[in-house]
Design an enzyme around this catalytic site. Structure first.
Site, PDB file in Angstrom:
ATOM      1  N   LYS A  70      -3.851   5.955   8.491  1.00  0.00           N
ATOM      2  CA  LYS A  70      -4.596   6.425   7.227  1.00  0.00           C
ATOM      3  C   LYS A  70      -5.222   8.008   7.528  1.00  0.00           C
ATOM      4  O   LYS A  70      -5.925   8.327   8.251  1.00  0.00           O
ATOM      5  CB  LYS A  70      -5.922   5.664   6.986  1.00  0.00           C
ATOM      6  CG  LYS A  70      -6.306   5.710   5.696  1.00  0.00           C
ATOM      7  CD  LYS A  70      -7.685   4.487   5.846  1.00  0.00           C
ATOM      8  CE  LYS A  70      -8.808   4.730   5.052  1.00  0.00           C
ATOM      9  NZ  LYS A  70      -8.670   4.777   3.404  1.00  0.00           N
ATOM     10  N   ARG A  86       0.878  -1.278  -0.026  1.00  0.00           N
ATOM     11  CA  ARG A  86      -0.034  -0.064  -0.014  1.00  0.00           C
ATOM     12  C   ARG A  86       0.973   1.215  -0.097  1.00  0.00           C
ATOM     13  O   ARG A  86       1.232   1.664   0.959  1.00  0.00           O
ATOM     14  CB  ARG A  86      -0.990   0.102   1.225  1.00  0.00           C
ATOM     15  CG  ARG A  86      -1.788   1.113   1.471  1.00  0.00           C
ATOM     16  CD  ARG A  86      -2.805   1.024   2.688  1.00  0.00           C
ATOM     17  NE  ARG A  86      -3.564   1.907   2.684  1.00  0.00           N
ATOM     18  CZ  ARG A  86      -3.412   3.119   3.546  1.00  0.00           C
ATOM     19  NH1 ARG A  86      -2.041   3.394   3.919  1.00  0.00           N
ATOM     20  NH2 ARG A  86      -4.276   4.121   3.398  1.00  0.00           N
ATOM     21  N   SER A  98     -13.198  -2.804   0.906  1.00  0.00           N
ATOM     22  CA  SER A  98     -13.213  -2.159   2.407  1.00  0.00           C
ATOM     23  C   SER A  98     -14.776  -2.030   2.546  1.00  0.00           C
ATOM     24  O   SER A  98     -15.404  -1.152   1.613  1.00  0.00           O
ATOM     25  CB  SER A  98     -12.309  -0.788   2.634  1.00  0.00           C
ATOM     26  OG  SER A  98     -11.273  -1.214   2.759  1.00  0.00           O
TER      27      SER A  98
HETATM   28  N1  3NM Z   1      -7.574   1.336   6.206  1.00  0.00           N
HETATM   29  P1  3NM Z   1      -2.683   0.910  11.518  1.00  0.00           P
HETATM   30  S1  3NM Z   1      -7.588   2.000   8.791  1.00  0.00           S
HETATM   31  C1  3NM Z   1      -5.463   1.388   5.690  1.00  0.00           C
HETATM   32  O1  3NM Z   1     -10.555   1.915   8.294  1.00  0.00           O
HETATM   33  C2  3NM Z   1      -6.258   1.255   6.723  1.00  0.00           C
HETATM   34  O2  3NM Z   1     -10.430   1.159   6.087  1.00  0.00           O
HETATM   35  C3  3NM Z   1      -8.540   1.766   7.524  1.00  0.00           C
HETATM   36  O3  3NM Z   1      -3.168   1.291   9.915  1.00  0.00           O
HETATM   37  C4  3NM Z   1      -9.869   1.495   7.315  1.00  0.00           C
HETATM   38  O4  3NM Z   1      -2.682  -0.553  11.722  1.00  0.00           O
HETATM   39  C5  3NM Z   1      -6.101   2.068   8.125  1.00  0.00           C
HETATM   40  O5  3NM Z   1      -1.202   1.700  11.696  1.00  0.00           O
HETATM   41  C6  3NM Z   1      -4.846   2.369   8.619  1.00  0.00           C
HETATM   42  O6  3NM Z   1      -3.836   1.714  12.378  1.00  0.00           O
HETATM   43  C7  3NM Z   1      -4.466   1.048   9.431  1.00  0.00           C
END
Ligand code: 3NM
Length: 218
Positions: A147, A47, A118
């Site tokens: 994000k 990503r 998603s």
């Molecule tokens: N998508 P971390 S939250 C890539 O809610 C991504 O769909 C999300 O990163 C969603 O594990 C997110 O560092 C970030 O919190 C996840």
């Protein structure tokens, strides 16, 4: 290549590591990925997003490097959003959000490759299922700063609701997940957890992956 069956997808989702160059400023992405694989991750998503994200040839070349590490270790390699790159590199799959190309169109382009979508509501889950999603990504379960445009933390409500309604599609939780809270995501009905920073910024990525694995009961 034939479509991966649900049980195989569920197993692959258990410890799902996501990363791009912007998530691992302190170390080389290839090195972190190798450590994460040694620690026991079951799936990897490239990503490449955010400030100073690579583009063009540089992005492609990092994708190829990470893909070859995954191949060497038998870990499926998925690309976020960039369908053209996924097809060009013959990646194992793609993951898309609701802002990307519609899931039906992506499914038509990628054939039997893994399609992750998603989803943030029952309606989005129904639509993604109709479009042929192989799994749902649901988040953010917990607060995340990774994000930039993440929605507010939502807990496990949607995961529980989809299971109560009888959805059989494999589910992975995302957002702010680490070894200390991963078990609650599985208890809610997810098949696995996906993480960025819990592994990419850990002092020891192998140990972080191994701890996550233990907490999801693998
Ligand atoms: N998508 P971390 S939250 C890539 O809610 C991504 O769909 C999300 O990163 C969603 O594990 C997110 O560092 C970030 O919190 C996840």
């Amino acid at each position: 290549m034939s479509r991966m069956d649900r049980e195989t997808i569920k197993q692959a989702l258990k410890v799902y590591f996501i990363m791009g160059s912007t998530n691992c400023l302190a170390s080389d992405p290839g090195k972190i990925l190798k450590e994460a694989i040694n620690g026991g991750i079951t799936l990897f998503q490239f990503r490449e997003k955010g400030l100073n994200a690579l583009a063009g040839k540089e992005k492609r070349s990092l994708a190829m490097r990470l893909q070859s590490i995954c191949k060497e270790h038998g870990i499926p390699f998925i690309i976020n959003d960039d369908i053209e790159l996924a097809i060009e590199l013959e990646a194992d799959g793609v993951h898309i959000g609701q802002e990307d190309e519609p899931a039906e169109a992506v499914r038509a382009k990628i054939g039997d490759r893994i399609l992750g979508v998603s989803v943030h509501s029952l309606e989005e889950a129904e639509a993604a299922q109709r479009a042929g999603a192989d799994y749902f990504g649901i988040g953010p379960v917990f607060a995340t700063v990774t994000k930039e445009d993440a929605k507010p933390e939502r807990g496990t409500v949607l995961i529980e609701m989809l299971r109560e309604k009888g959805f059989q599609v494999p589910i992975v939780g995302i957002g702010g997940i680490h070894a200390g809270n991963a078990a609650s995501v599985i208890e809610a009905g997810a098949d696995g957890v996906s993480v960025i920073t819990a592994i990419s910024t850990a002092k020891d990525a192998a140990a972080a992956a191994a701890e996550l694995k233990k907490s999801v009961g693998v």
